[in-house]
Design an enzyme around this catalytic site. Structure first.
Site, PDB file in Angstrom:
ATOM      1  N   ARG A  28       0.818  -1.215   0.000  1.00 12.96           N
ATOM      2  CA  ARG A  28       0.000   0.000   0.000  1.00 12.96           C
ATOM      3  C   ARG A  28       0.853   1.265   0.000  1.00 12.96           C
ATOM      4  O   ARG A  28       0.486   2.271   0.598  1.00 12.96           O
ATOM      5  CB  ARG A  28      -0.947   0.036   1.203  1.00 12.96           C
ATOM      6  CG  ARG A  28      -2.214  -0.765   1.014  1.00 12.96           C
ATOM      7  CD  ARG A  28      -3.273  -0.348   2.053  1.00 12.96           C
ATOM      8  NE  ARG A  28      -3.906  -1.539   2.621  1.00 12.96           N
ATOM      9  CZ  ARG A  28      -3.953  -1.832   3.908  1.00 12.96           C
ATOM     10  NH1 ARG A  28      -3.423  -1.021   4.799  1.00 12.96           N
ATOM     11  NH2 ARG A  28      -4.544  -2.926   4.308  1.00 12.96           N
ATOM     12  N   ARG A  32      -3.333   6.494   1.299  1.00  8.27           N
ATOM     13  CA  ARG A  32      -3.910   7.638   1.994  1.00  8.27           C
ATOM     14  C   ARG A  32      -2.968   8.331   2.971  1.00  8.27           C
ATOM     15  O   ARG A  32      -3.279   9.417   3.442  1.00  8.27           O
ATOM     16  CB  ARG A  32      -5.191   7.193   2.718  1.00  8.27           C
ATOM     17  CG  ARG A  32      -6.334   6.867   1.774  1.00  8.27           C
ATOM     18  CD  ARG A  32      -7.555   6.377   2.522  1.00  8.27           C
ATOM     19  NE  ARG A  32      -7.351   5.030   3.048  1.00  8.27           N
ATOM     20  CZ  ARG A  32      -8.236   4.393   3.808  1.00  8.27           C
ATOM     21  NH1 ARG A  32      -9.369   4.984   4.159  1.00  8.27           N
ATOM     22  NH2 ARG A  32      -7.991   3.166   4.231  1.00  8.27           N
ATOM     23  N   ARG A  41      -7.097  11.571  -5.397  1.00  5.98           N
ATOM     24  CA  ARG A  41      -8.356  10.848  -5.183  1.00  5.98           C
ATOM     25  C   ARG A  41      -9.546  11.811  -5.194  1.00  5.98           C
ATOM     26  O   ARG A  41     -10.613  11.492  -5.731  1.00  5.98           O
ATOM     27  CB  ARG A  41      -8.304  10.068  -3.878  1.00  5.98           C
ATOM     28  CG  ARG A  41      -9.597   9.310  -3.579  1.00  5.98           C
ATOM     29  CD  ARG A  41      -9.435   8.328  -2.468  1.00  5.98           C
ATOM     30  NE  ARG A  41     -10.714   7.794  -2.040  1.00  5.98           N
ATOM     31  CZ  ARG A  41     -10.866   6.662  -1.360  1.00  5.98           C
ATOM     32  NH1 ARG A  41      -9.821   5.935  -1.050  1.00  5.98           N
ATOM     33  NH2 ARG A  41     -12.043   6.245  -0.992  1.00  5.98           N
ATOM     34  N   ASP A  78      -6.984  -2.742  -7.046  1.00  3.37           N
ATOM     35  CA  ASP A  78      -7.610  -3.384  -5.892  1.00  3.37           C
ATOM     36  C   ASP A  78      -7.740  -4.870  -6.173  1.00  3.37           C
ATOM     37  O   ASP A  78      -7.902  -5.273  -7.333  1.00  3.37           O
ATOM     38  CB  ASP A  78      -8.997  -2.780  -5.622  1.00  3.37           C
ATOM     39  CG  ASP A  78      -9.541  -3.231  -4.276  1.00  3.37           C
ATOM     40  OD1 ASP A  78     -10.268  -4.249  -4.248  1.00  3.37           O
ATOM     41  OD2 ASP A  78      -9.228  -2.595  -3.264  1.00  3.37           O
ATOM     42  N   TYR A 154     -14.577 -12.496   0.189  1.00  2.00           N
ATOM     43  CA  TYR A 154     -15.350 -11.289  -0.121  1.00  2.00           C
ATOM     44  C   TYR A 154     -16.593 -11.623  -0.943  1.00  2.00           C
ATOM     45  O   TYR A 154     -17.661 -11.041  -0.750  1.00  2.00           O
ATOM     46  CB  TYR A 154     -14.487 -10.292  -0.883  1.00  2.00           C
ATOM     47  CG  TYR A 154     -13.507  -9.546  -0.025  1.00  2.00           C
ATOM     48  CD1 TYR A 154     -13.922  -8.473   0.766  1.00  2.00           C
ATOM     49  CD2 TYR A 154     -12.162  -9.903  -0.002  1.00  2.00           C
ATOM     50  CE1 TYR A 154     -13.013  -7.777   1.555  1.00  2.00           C
ATOM     51  CE2 TYR A 154     -11.247  -9.209   0.782  1.00  2.00           C
ATOM     52  CZ  TYR A 154     -11.680  -8.144   1.558  1.00  2.00           C
ATOM     53  OH  TYR A 154     -10.787  -7.457   2.336  1.00  2.00           O
TER      54      TYR A 154
END
Length: 363
Positions: A28, A32, A41, A78, A154
């Site tokens: 990652r 963020r 973003r 992703d 998921y």
């Protein structure tokens, strides 16, 4: 022709070849914790707006490389792009994480699954090509996918889960359905990674993020067997070079030997493993990636540097008395936290490069 690679240290470490220092990248690393990522973003309007636009994906992939002298770039995307392309209706609600509109929980839903056509994921392959061009040979580009088991978690749960009740109920009540889903997932992931390699990815990684939630026998049958099915189908050479494959199972240290025998070139470890002991367990049969605790990055820069040195000291000199080399790619034991101070990442990178050079010079 692609630009020649100026820094191949990461690829050499993956293949257990001599390196002047231990290469470093972060799971990652485009994310963020960087203010420039958040600004991009905002311009993109949403996470999927970012991930599905090759220009935005290229921009954020390169952002951490502008700040830190990292040794690899990783595609910004992703793991859930593959089940989204299967028609499950992926959305990312603010503060809630990913959610599927159509979870896969019965025989009819499993029967409807199929390997998605490549055009459904064209935006990812276009991003890989664009990023590779923009890198211009600076460092290698890593492509990635979720493991068949992690995707199934998921797909069945419909979102993240604390107890994996839905997917584990299927595992124990209808293992035939889960095996059918996992086989489709494995073939879809293999095709997806091969297309990333064709588009320019120079290494690929399989994120088995939820393998560690399985009972020990179930891990072998429902996770590792299907990761191996992916690895068995991967292209291992492109542009005349070996394409290393990395497998990371969070919580998977107890199965290190089995994962190392799966066909992976590199096994990623989380912070619960002793890196030196792990190296001895597999006798450098594969390279290792990891494994500092991401929470270390919330301490002082001095403490960050000390913890980085401890991880490097644990692995030890990659040169062996028998003339072979052990491969180590320094990384976090999981993804970087969004609240991490960027200046602490700079301290980590500097410490890893400096101390790993010093270890080699001292040997």
């Amino acid at each position: 022709m692609p630009a020649p690679l100026q820094n191949d240290t990461f690829l050499r470490a993956c293949l257990r070849q001599p390196t002047d220092y231990t290469p470093l990248w972060l799971m990652r690393q485009a994310g963020r914790y960087l203010p420039e990522y958040n600004a991009t973003r905002t311009r993109a309007g949403s996470f999927m707006g970012l991930a599905t636009n090759p220009d935005f994906a290229t921009e954020v992939t390169l952002q951490p490389l502008e700040r830190f002298p990292l040794d690899a770039a990783i595609l910004f995307s992703d793991i859930l792009t593959v089940p989204d392309a299967m028609g499950l209706g992926l959305t990312f609600a603010a503060g809630e994480g990913p959610r599927f509109a159509r979870p896969v929980r019965d025989e009819a839903a499993v029967a409807a699954l199929a390997v998605p056509p490549p055009d459904k994921l064209r935006y990812v392959f276009d991003a890989v090509s664009a990023i590779r061009r923009a890198l211009n040979g600076r460092v290698p580009l890593i492509g990635f996918a979720g493991s068949p088991w992690t995707l199934a978690c998921y797909m069945v749960e419909g979102a993240g889960s604390d107890d994996y009740r839905q997917v584990k109920t299927m595992l124990y009540r209808r293992p035939d359905l889960l095996h059918r889903m996992l086989a489709i997932n494995a073939d879809a992931v293999a095709a997806y990674l091969n297309a990333q390699i064709d588009a320019g990815a120079q290494a690929v990684m399989v994120f088995d993020s939820w393998g560690g939630v399985l009972e020990h026998r179930a891990f072998a049958e429902f996770s590792l067997a299907y990761t191996r099915r992916v690895l068995d189908q991967l292209k291992r050479e492109n542009e005349g070079q070996r394409v290393p494959a990395i497998v990371f199972t969070k919580g998977g240290g107890q199965w290190l030997e089995s994962i190392a025998a799966s066909g992976a070139d590199v096994v990623g470890l989380d912070w619960t493993c002793d890196l030196g002991a792990a190296r001895r367990r597999i006798d450098d049969a594969v390279a290792l990636q990891g494994n500092i605790d991401p929470m270390v990055l919330f301490s002082s820069p001095e403490a960050v540097a000390a913890e980085a040195r401890a991880v490097l000291d644990s692995f030890g000199d990659p040169r062996r008395p028998d003339g072979r080399f052990g491969g180590h790619v320094f990384n976090l034991g999981h993804g970087i936290n969004q609240h991490t101070p960027p200046e602490h990442v700079a301290a980590l990178v500097e410490a890893v490069h400096a101390h790993s050079r010093a270890l080699r010079q001292a040997g």
